[in-house]
Design a protein around this motif. Structure first.
Motif, short mmCIF file in Angstrom:
data_model
loop_
_atom_site.label_atom_id
_atom_site.label_comp_id
_atom_site.label_asym_id
_atom_site.label_seq_id
_atom_site.Cartn_x
_atom_site.Cartn_y
_atom_site.Cartn_z
N LEU A 109 0.82 -1.20 0.00
CA LEU A 109 0.00 0.00 0.00
C LEU A 109 0.86 1.26 0.00
O LEU A 109 0.53 2.24 -0.67
CB LEU A 109 -0.94 0.00 1.21
N ALA A 110 1.98 1.23 0.72
CA ALA A 110 2.89 2.39 0.75
C ALA A 110 3.47 2.63 -0.64
O ALA A 110 3.58 3.78 -1.09
CB ALA A 110 3.99 2.17 1.76
N GLY A 111 3.84 1.56 -1.33
CA GLY A 111 4.36 1.71 -2.69
C GLY A 111 3.34 2.31 -3.62
O GLY A 111 3.64 3.20 -4.43
N GLN A 112 2.10 1.84 -3.53
CA GLN A 112 1.03 2.38 -4.37
C GLN A 112 0.74 3.84 -4.04
O GLN A 112 0.54 4.66 -4.93
CB GLN A 112 -0.24 1.54 -4.19
N TYR A 113 0.76 4.17 -2.75
CA TYR A 113 0.50 5.55 -2.32
C TYR A 113 1.55 6.50 -2.90
O TYR A 113 1.21 7.55 -3.47
CB TYR A 113 0.52 5.62 -0.79
N HIS A 114 2.82 6.14 -2.80
CA HIS A 114 3.88 7.02 -3.28
C HIS A 114 3.86 7.13 -4.81
O HIS A 114 4.12 8.20 -5.36
CB HIS A 114 5.24 6.54 -2.79
N ALA B 116 -4.17 7.18 2.03
CA ALA B 116 -3.33 7.67 3.12
C ALA B 116 -3.94 7.30 4.48
O ALA B 116 -3.21 6.92 5.40
CB ALA B 116 -3.16 9.18 3.01
N LYS B 117 -5.26 7.40 4.60
CA LYS B 117 -5.91 7.04 5.86
C LYS B 117 -5.73 5.56 6.16
O LYS B 117 -5.43 5.17 7.29
CB LYS B 117 -7.40 7.39 5.79
N LEU B 118 -5.90 4.72 5.14
CA LEU B 118 -5.73 3.28 5.32
C LEU B 118 -4.28 2.94 5.64
O LEU B 118 -4.00 2.12 6.52
CB LEU B 118 -6.19 2.54 4.06
N LYS C 290 -2.16 4.84 7.15
CA LYS C 290 -1.90 5.28 8.53
C LYS C 290 -2.42 4.24 9.52
O LYS C 290 -1.73 3.92 10.50
CB LYS C 290 -2.57 6.63 8.77
N LYS C 291 -3.60 3.70 9.27
CA LYS C 291 -4.15 2.68 10.16
C LYS C 291 -3.28 1.42 10.16
O LYS C 291 -2.99 0.85 11.21
CB LYS C 291 -5.57 2.30 9.72
N LEU C 292 -2.87 0.99 8.97
CA LEU C 292 -2.03 -0.20 8.89
C LEU C 292 -0.69 0.03 9.57
O LEU C 292 -0.18 -0.84 10.28
CB LEU C 292 -1.80 -0.58 7.43
N SER C 293 -0.10 1.20 9.37
CA SER C 293 1.20 1.50 9.97
C SER C 293 1.09 1.51 11.49
O SER C 293 2.01 1.08 12.19
CB SER C 293 1.70 2.85 9.48
N ARG C 294 -0.01 1.98 11.99
CA ARG C 294 -0.23 2.00 13.44
C ARG C 294 -0.22 0.58 14.00
O ARG C 294 0.36 0.32 15.05
CB ARG C 294 -1.56 2.68 13.74
N HIS C 295 -0.83 -0.36 13.28
CA HIS C 295 -0.87 -1.74 13.76
C HIS C 295 0.47 -2.45 13.58
O HIS C 295 0.85 -3.27 14.41
CB HIS C 295 -1.97 -2.52 13.04
N VAL C 296 1.18 -2.15 12.53
CA VAL C 296 2.48 -2.77 12.29
C VAL C 296 3.49 -2.31 13.33
O VAL C 296 4.25 -3.09 13.88
CB VAL C 296 2.98 -2.46 10.86
N ASP C 297 3.51 -1.01 13.61
CA ASP C 297 4.50 -0.43 14.51
C ASP C 297 4.04 -0.41 15.96
O ASP C 297 4.69 0.22 16.79
CB ASP C 297 4.84 0.99 14.06
N GLU C 298 2.95 -1.09 16.27
CA GLU C 298 2.37 -1.03 17.60
C GLU C 298 3.32 -1.48 18.70
O GLU C 298 3.37 -0.91 19.77
CB GLU C 298 1.11 -1.89 17.64
N LYS C 299 4.11 -2.50 18.44
CA LYS C 299 4.98 -3.02 19.49
C LYS C 299 6.14 -2.08 19.81
O LYS C 299 6.81 -2.24 20.82
CB LYS C 299 5.49 -4.41 19.13
#
Length: 79
Positions: A21-26, A62-64, A66-75
């Motif tokens: 998703l990050a690749g597609q966003y950029h 971008a909203k999606l 951000k949500k995914l990044s929050r879950h990935v980086d949660e730890k």
């Protein structure tokens, strides 16, 4: 009322999904910037979707992301 679906993904699957998703966003962001510069030069708009529609899609992505990044980086969050 919107339903919320909770999908069980492994950490690796979540990382892969976020990176795709990050690749597609950029890529979309770069293409929109190119299209705007092309229009400033006076070239006709030849895309299927107008730039306003592309920007709307980019904002939702971008909203999606951000949500995914929050879950990935949660730890790594400091609580």
């Amino acid at each position: 009322m919107d339903k919320t679906f909770r999908i069980q993904l492994t950490e690796k699957e979540l990382w892969i999904l976020r990176n795709l998703l990050a690749g597609q966003y950029h890529c979309d962001r770069r293409n929109i910037r190119y299209e705007k510069n092309r229009l400033k030069r006076g070239d006709p708009e030849s895309r299927i979707y107008p730039i306003s529609e592309q920007e709307k899609h980019l904002k939702e992505t971008a909203k999606l992301l951000k949500k995914l990044s929050r879950h990935v980086d949660e730890k790594w969050f400091i609580r």
